[in-house]
Scaffold this motif. Structure first.
Motif, mmCIF file in Angstrom:
data_model
loop_
_atom_site.group_PDB
_atom_site.id
_atom_site.type_symbol
_atom_site.label_atom_id
_atom_site.label_comp_id
_atom_site.label_asym_id
_atom_site.label_seq_id
_atom_site.Cartn_x
_atom_site.Cartn_y
_atom_site.Cartn_z
ATOM 1 N N ASN A 58 38.371 28.396 59.654
ATOM 2 C CA ASN A 58 39.216 28.519 60.842
ATOM 3 C C ASN A 58 39.577 27.138 61.408
ATOM 4 N N THR A 59 40.321 26.375 60.625
ATOM 5 C CA THR A 59 40.764 25.055 61.069
ATOM 6 C C THR A 59 41.994 24.655 60.266
ATOM 7 N N GLU A 60 42.777 23.738 60.814
ATOM 8 C CA GLU A 60 43.913 23.167 60.097
ATOM 9 C C GLU A 60 43.686 21.690 59.815
ATOM 10 N N ASN A 61 42.475 21.226 60.047
ATOM 11 C CA ASN A 61 42.122 19.827 59.837
ATOM 12 C C ASN A 61 41.992 19.555 58.336
ATOM 13 N N GLU A 62 42.938 18.811 57.782
ATOM 14 C CA GLU A 62 42.918 18.546 56.339
ATOM 15 C C GLU A 62 41.700 17.731 55.916
ATOM 16 N N ASP A 63 41.138 16.962 56.853
ATOM 17 C CA ASP A 63 39.937 16.189 56.537
ATOM 18 C C ASP A 63 38.757 17.110 56.237
ATOM 19 N N ILE A 64 38.722 18.264 56.930
ATOM 20 C CA ILE A 64 37.651 19.233 56.677
ATOM 21 C C ILE A 64 37.799 19.821 55.279
ATOM 22 N N GLU A 65 39.034 20.096 54.877
ATOM 23 C CA GLU A 65 39.266 20.619 53.538
ATOM 24 C C GLU A 65 38.770 19.631 52.477
ATOM 25 N N LYS A 66 39.104 18.356 52.649
ATOM 26 C CA LYS A 66 38.659 17.334 51.697
ATOM 27 C C LYS A 66 37.139 17.209 51.712
ATOM 28 N N PHE A 67 36.550 17.325 52.907
ATOM 29 C CA PHE A 67 35.100 17.202 53.037
ATOM 30 C C PHE A 67 34.392 18.337 52.313
#
Length: 417
Positions: A58-67
């Motif tokens: 539940n986020t749109e933060n692309e950094d979280i996806e990479k993490f």
């Protein structure tokens, strides 16, 4: 946010997120562990679930996806297991500096001919009642599995092939089912590009084949499959394979699909007298029906032999003299030839052997680098070769002295001194 990783999809299992990687492997990550890692890094409270094979956060933060992608890939080795044996998998890559000569479980085997055995992984998806190495989901002795990185395997093969010369047969086999190797198509492609390889063959029970995979293997350059079908009676086949869900009809369809795709088929039943020897003529009829054996023999009947670490059904055992007499009688009766197979039927001939690095009785200082597959076994290295150390309590990282007790075909076995 919907997250996917290359050659993978996700499932939700109890309180874990399961990554299915290349269809044959999986790794379970506790949902709470992933959420905690995100919370620590980004100071947010995430919610994670799986939807249509994607990991949804539940986020749109692309950094979280990479993490998350980095976190999963970094910890994959800790949790990697076989989907079929459910055992832990040790993934062997170049950085580990594990020699790929010397051990019969994985790597390469040279038996002094123009055929090189290539074993990219261990493990099997069936538990045949006569299995010589007690493999499969119901094994009582096998403790873990190995998978060798594709680039590392091809690198070692190239070195061996340059030594052995042109006109090689690259034979994909193993202590189990070669189709469990997650890079099987890439392996065939890489071998086809090798200038020293003339023939690429593979053993398989055929269960994991499908139309798409057959076409991919054909396009990659696979020449022949030695297909392990042990009965043409569905119920008897289930019994012999040790699997209640064994689908004989699917395997028979795949045998025909292989032939239609231009891959030659050799049917390779293990004959257990008193159980399936009465099906020999039926096997011959099926081989003729599908057009097996265009370049090589259509059938390779095998005599059941009990092995020390295998499974031992209570059955009649025929001597090889009696077995070959049975085969010759079958040739006369059916006109199917050859059934008594010789190396020349496959273009096999003697070729210089990779020099042995040890001799029997020699005491060698060995570094223990991997756990073994059975209790009391570890794998060590010396002189750029693997050595199977038996009857040992040694731990990974230790250096011990072992006495070499076997060197046949460059497979080394030692016992602690």
């Amino acid at each position: 946010m919907r997250i996917e990783l290359p050659n993978s999809y996700f499932e939700e299992v109890d309180n874990s997120i399961r990554l299915i990687w290349r269809n044959t492997l999986h790794a379970d990550f506790e949902k709470a562990l992933l959420e905690k890692a995100i919370r620590r890094k980004f100071k947010v409270k995430p919610e994670i679930h799986v939807e249509d094979g994607y990991l949804v956060v539940n986020t749109e933060n692309e950094d979280i996806e990479k993490f998350i992608a980095f976190f999963i890939q970094s910890h994959l080795g800790e949790f990697l297991k076989s989907r079929y044996t459910r055992r832990k998998v040790v993934y062997i890559h170049e950085g580990m500096e594990v020699p790929l000569l010397g051990y019969n479980g994985f790597g390469l085997i040279d038996r002094g001919t123009n055929l090189i055995q290539i074993r990219g992984s261990t493990g099997c998806n069936v538990s045949c009642i006569f299995c010589s190495v007690d493999e499969g989901p119901y094994s009582r002795t096998r403790l873990l599995d190995y998978v060798v990185d594709i680039d590392y395997l091809l690198k070692w093969f190239d070195e061996v092939a340059r030594f052995k010369g042109k006109g090689l047969e690259a034979h994909l086999d193993g202590q189990g089912e070669p189709l469990l190797y997650p890079f099987i198509v890439e392996l065939v492609q890489g071998l086809r590009e090798n200038p020293n390889v003339s023939v690429i063959s593979m053993q398989s029970n055929g269960i994991l084949l499908n139309d798409k995979l057959v076409e991919e293997l054909a396009e990659a350059g696979l020449d022949r499959v030695n297909l392990s079908i042990h009965s043409l009676d569905p119920e008897k086949a289930k019994m012999l394979m040790g699997m209640k869900d064994y689908d004989l009809n699917h395997v028979l369809e795949m045998a025909e699909a292989l032939v239609n795709a231009g891959i030659d088929v050799l049917l390779a039943p293990v004959i257990i007298f008193g159980i399936n020897d009465n099906e020999a003529e039926t096997f011959i009829e099926f081989a003729r029906k599908i057009g097996a054996g265009k370049r090589w023999p259509a059938l390779g009947f095998q005599n059941y032999v009990p092995y020390k670490f295998g499974r031992h059904p209570t059955v009649k055992f025929l001597s090889f003299k009696e077995f070959y007499t049975w085969l010759r009688n079958l040739e006369e009766k059916t006109g199917m030839r050859p059934l008594v197979l010789r190396p020349e039927h496959f273009g096999m001939h003697r070729r210089r052997f990779i020099p042995l690095q040890f001799h029997i009785g020699e005491v060698v200082k060995v570094k223990v680098i991997l756990p073994g597959r059975i209790k009391g076994e570890m794998l060590g290295t010396a002189r750029n070769r693997l050595i199977e150390i038996i009857n040992t309590n040694a731990k990974v990282g230790e250096e011990i002295k072992v006495k070499i007790v076997r060197t046949r075909h460059g497979i080394y076995v030692g016992t602690p001194v």
